[in-house]
Design an enzyme around this catalytic site. Sequence first.
Site, mmCIF file in Angstrom:
data_model
loop_
_atom_site.group_PDB
_atom_site.id
_atom_site.type_symbol
_atom_site.label_atom_id
_atom_site.label_comp_id
_atom_site.label_asym_id
_atom_site.label_seq_id
_atom_site.Cartn_x
_atom_site.Cartn_y
_atom_site.Cartn_z
ATOM 1 N N ASP A 19 -18.002 24.415 -12.653
ATOM 2 C CA ASP A 19 -18.773 24.581 -13.961
ATOM 3 C C ASP A 19 -18.339 25.919 -14.277
ATOM 4 O O ASP A 19 -17.492 26.411 -13.786
ATOM 5 C CB ASP A 19 -20.131 24.729 -13.161
ATOM 6 N N ASP A 21 -19.981 28.587 -16.818
ATOM 7 C CA ASP A 21 -20.909 29.828 -16.868
ATOM 8 C C ASP A 21 -21.684 30.127 -15.645
ATOM 9 O O ASP A 21 -22.344 29.038 -14.836
ATOM 10 C CB ASP A 21 -22.051 29.659 -18.234
ATOM 11 N N ASP A 177 -23.558 26.406 -9.984
ATOM 12 C CA ASP A 177 -24.447 27.201 -9.682
ATOM 13 C C ASP A 177 -25.965 26.591 -10.039
ATOM 14 O O ASP A 177 -26.936 27.374 -9.740
ATOM 15 C CB ASP A 177 -24.260 28.548 -10.591
#
Length: 231
Positions: A19, A21, A177
């Site tokens: 991922d 960001d 995250d």
Amino acid sequence: MRAQAGMSAVLFPKVVLFDLDGTLLDSAPDMLATVNHMRAARGHGPMALEALRPHVSKGSRAMSAAAFPELGGEVSPDMIREFLEVYAQMLGRHSVLFEGVPALLDAIEAAGSRWGIVTNKPEYLARQVLPGLGWEERCAILIGGDTLPQRKPHPLPLLHAAAGLGVEVGDCAYIGDDQRDIDAARAAGMPSVVALWGYRLPGDDPQAWGADALVEAVHDLLEPALWGALR
């Protein structure tokens, strides 16, 4: 250097997907500048970084809702467009890589593996991030939230990434995250790792997401035992 001395090609899968960001890039400061520009235009004072940070991985709608709680979560398409237009101007001004990311990417490449990005950020914005980081030639594949008909938590972006790189899903791993990252990886049959340094809401419980591993810091991804357990 630890990343090169302690690693070998067999310790990484053929492809490591990330991922963006909250996993590779701490983009919360750029997002804060965006919402505070929008708030100022409406006569509001600035929002604190600590208040916005947990919402960053949830996307532009969630960040806009957090910035304007008086809307009760009813964020209009016009506000989303405004957010993206302002963010395009703020892109890269304040964001930084999380500590350890350069060494990790160097180690993956030194081991003969490849890495790529699968994000829900619109592809045109994600691609604008690459040049400033020197990643245009290094990132093996980039898939944004609007690249395909489906986005995470649907598995299609991860399946498409593996197919595009000519590898089996089981020869990849995905690191993110947010629960959507882990849900997408599980649905794709791809090993997954939770980046605990990223953005989470207070009620989020990464232990319940069903990932194959959880790591506290980027440098933990340089541990041979982690990758051995994921094979």
